[in-house]
Design a protein around this motif. Structure first.
Motif, PDB file in Angstrom:
ATOM      1  N   UNK A   5      50.547  31.574  31.612  1.00 62.83           N
ATOM      2  CA  UNK A   5      49.462  32.179  32.385  1.00 62.83           C
ATOM      3  C   UNK A   5      49.977  33.292  33.294  1.00 62.83           C
ATOM      4  N   UNK A   6      51.210  33.148  33.772  1.00 57.65           N
ATOM      5  CA  UNK A   6      51.823  34.216  34.561  1.00 57.65           C
ATOM      6  C   UNK A   6      52.131  35.434  33.690  1.00 57.65           C
ATOM      7  N   UNK A  18      60.209  32.599  36.091  1.00 56.79           N
ATOM      8  CA  UNK A  18      59.482  31.889  37.132  1.00 56.79           C
ATOM      9  C   UNK A  18      60.336  30.869  37.851  1.00 56.79           C
ATOM     10  N   UNK A  19      61.321  30.322  37.145  1.00 56.32           N
ATOM     11  CA  UNK A  19      62.174  29.310  37.769  1.00 56.32           C
ATOM     12  C   UNK A  19      63.467  29.169  36.978  1.00 56.32           C
ATOM     13  N   UNK A  41      52.727  33.355  44.062  1.00 54.02           N
ATOM     14  CA  UNK A  41      53.816  32.502  43.608  1.00 54.02           C
ATOM     15  C   UNK A  41      53.706  32.236  42.112  1.00 54.02           C
ATOM     16  N   UNK A  42      54.866  32.024  41.478  1.00 57.66           N
ATOM     17  CA  UNK A  42      54.891  31.641  40.061  1.00 57.66           C
ATOM     18  C   UNK A  42      54.285  30.249  39.881  1.00 57.66           C
ATOM     19  N   UNK A  43      53.717  29.996  38.723  1.00 59.24           N
ATOM     20  CA  UNK A  43      53.365  28.627  38.333  1.00 59.24           C
ATOM     21  C   UNK A  43      54.666  27.860  38.164  1.00 59.24           C
ATOM     22  N   UNK A  93      53.545  23.369  34.845  1.00 54.36           N
ATOM     23  CA  UNK A  93      53.439  23.874  33.486  1.00 54.36           C
ATOM     24  C   UNK A  93      53.588  22.759  32.459  1.00 54.36           C
ATOM     25  N   UNK A  94      54.571  21.869  32.689  1.00 57.41           N
ATOM     26  CA  UNK A  94      54.808  20.745  31.779  1.00 57.41           C
ATOM     27  C   UNK A  94      53.614  19.797  31.780  1.00 57.41           C
TER      28      UNK A  94
END
Length: 352
Positions: free
Chosen positions: A253-254, A280-281, A332-334, A339-340
């Motif tokens: 989605x990002x 994102x991470x 902020x990122x998801x 996400x999981x």
């Protein structure tokens, strides 16, 4: 600010492209998408996208061979923006030739059509203002960088580029993929430099993408690779081995939102040239998928393999700086866990 009226999304039935189409439709754009053929999965996508528009804003065009000369001539007519998301993707391909040619020629074929369309004037101005190209972190990350190196948009996978010159039948499928994406992005920028194209050009280089698919493809085994990891682990499959690229992540989605924002950016700054690294991470690990699923779905703990709970990735030698993309996203990122969990909930609700 007025939005472009019509955006072209190539390979619209793909995992990232489907979310991208929904993002543009929600913003009021009309969307034209290319597909190789009208398959049941394409029909599933059309049905899902009907939730995001009034029934008049989606058009599909069949492009059986994206590398053919003039393949996109019809598709680009009248568009103000293009998101080129179609690309040959195979991690098992053993013959590099066809995949390398398709990746490069599919990109240049689209750009030649875009260049011709950009010369058409509307009200004295070029109609086409934006082309966004979906690259990959594999075109940025190169394992020969020294310990402590922080990858940014300035980096290129020179290992893959060198390999592209020497690949032979029987080469690693993943290496072929990396090389094909790297040379395709190089071709994207070379075209922009040599053609004098006036439209804005942006390349997005996302980390492995996770997050719930917009629609569930059939067979389910055709899920995007990293999302299939979530599905497999949820259903008792093995936890994948650690790999440096797998230590990074971005939510689908990002990525879709950043395609949209890059298009808007071109609307404001004519002819801009931008490259973005999307992480994102990091650092994450495949074990983290199992840990997250076991925590949030305790009723499946007898099914989901335990592995080595809490085991972190091996000490990472590199870092990834995606602050430029984070600035464009504007929020902020998801997160990895979200996400999981969102992906697993979709699978559970669908009872698959």
């Amino acid at each position: 600010m007025s939005h472009p009226r019509l955006v072209l999304i190539t390979g619209i039935n793909g995992y990232i492209a489907a979310h991208t189409a929904a993002t543009f439709l929600r913003a009021g754009y009309s969307v034209r998408g290319t597909v190789r053929a009208r398959t049941p999965n394409v029909e599933s996508l059309v049905h899902k996208l009907s939730e995001h528009h009034d029934g008049t804003k989606l058009e599909l065009i069949e492009v059986p061979d994206i590398s053919a000369n003039g393949a996109f001539d019809r598709a680009v007519q009248g568009v103000q923006a293009i998101a080129h998301l179609a690309s040959p993707v195979s991690m098992t391909e053993a013959d590099p030739g066809p995949m390398m040619r398709a990746a490069v020629e599919g990109t240049t074929s689209l750009l030649f059509s875009a260049l011709a369309e950009s010369k058409r004037k509307v009200g004295g101005q070029a109609a086409l203002k934006s082309v966004v190209f979906m690259s990959t972190i594999s075109a940025v990350f190169s394992p020969n960088r020294p310990d402590g190196h922080a990858f940014t948009e300035a980096d290129w996978n020179d290992v893959a580029e060198e390999a592209a010159r020497t690949l032979a039948p029987g080469s690693s499928g993943y290496l072929i993929y990396q090389a094909s994406k790297t040379v395709a992005e190089r071709a994207f920028w070379k075209f922009g430099q040599e053609s004098g194209a006036g439209f804005g050009m942006t390349a997005l280089c996302p980390a492995p993408v996770l997050g719930p698919p917009l629609y569930l493809p059939q067979p389910i085994s055709s899920l995007s690779m990293r999302v299939k990891d979530v599905y497999d682990i949820l259903h008792g499959g093995p936890i994948p081995d650690f790999a440096p690229i797998r230590s990074t992540f971005i939510d689908v989605r990002d990525v879709a939102e950043l395609v949209f924002r890059a298009t808007q950016q071109h609307d404001q700054t004519a002819g801009a040239r931008e490259r973005y690294l999307l992480v994102g991470q990091s650092a994450i690990s495949p074990q983290g998928i199992a840990d997250t699923l076991r925590e949030h779905f305790p009723e499946r703990r007898d099914i989901i393999r335990e592995g080595n709970p809490g085991e972190a990735h091996p000490e990472m030698m590199w870092k990834f700086d995606s602050s430029k993309a984070r600035g464009l996203l504007g929020r902020d990122w998801v997160g990895f866990s979200e996400s999981i969990v969102d992906s697993a909930k979709l699978f559970m609700d669908a009872k698959i």
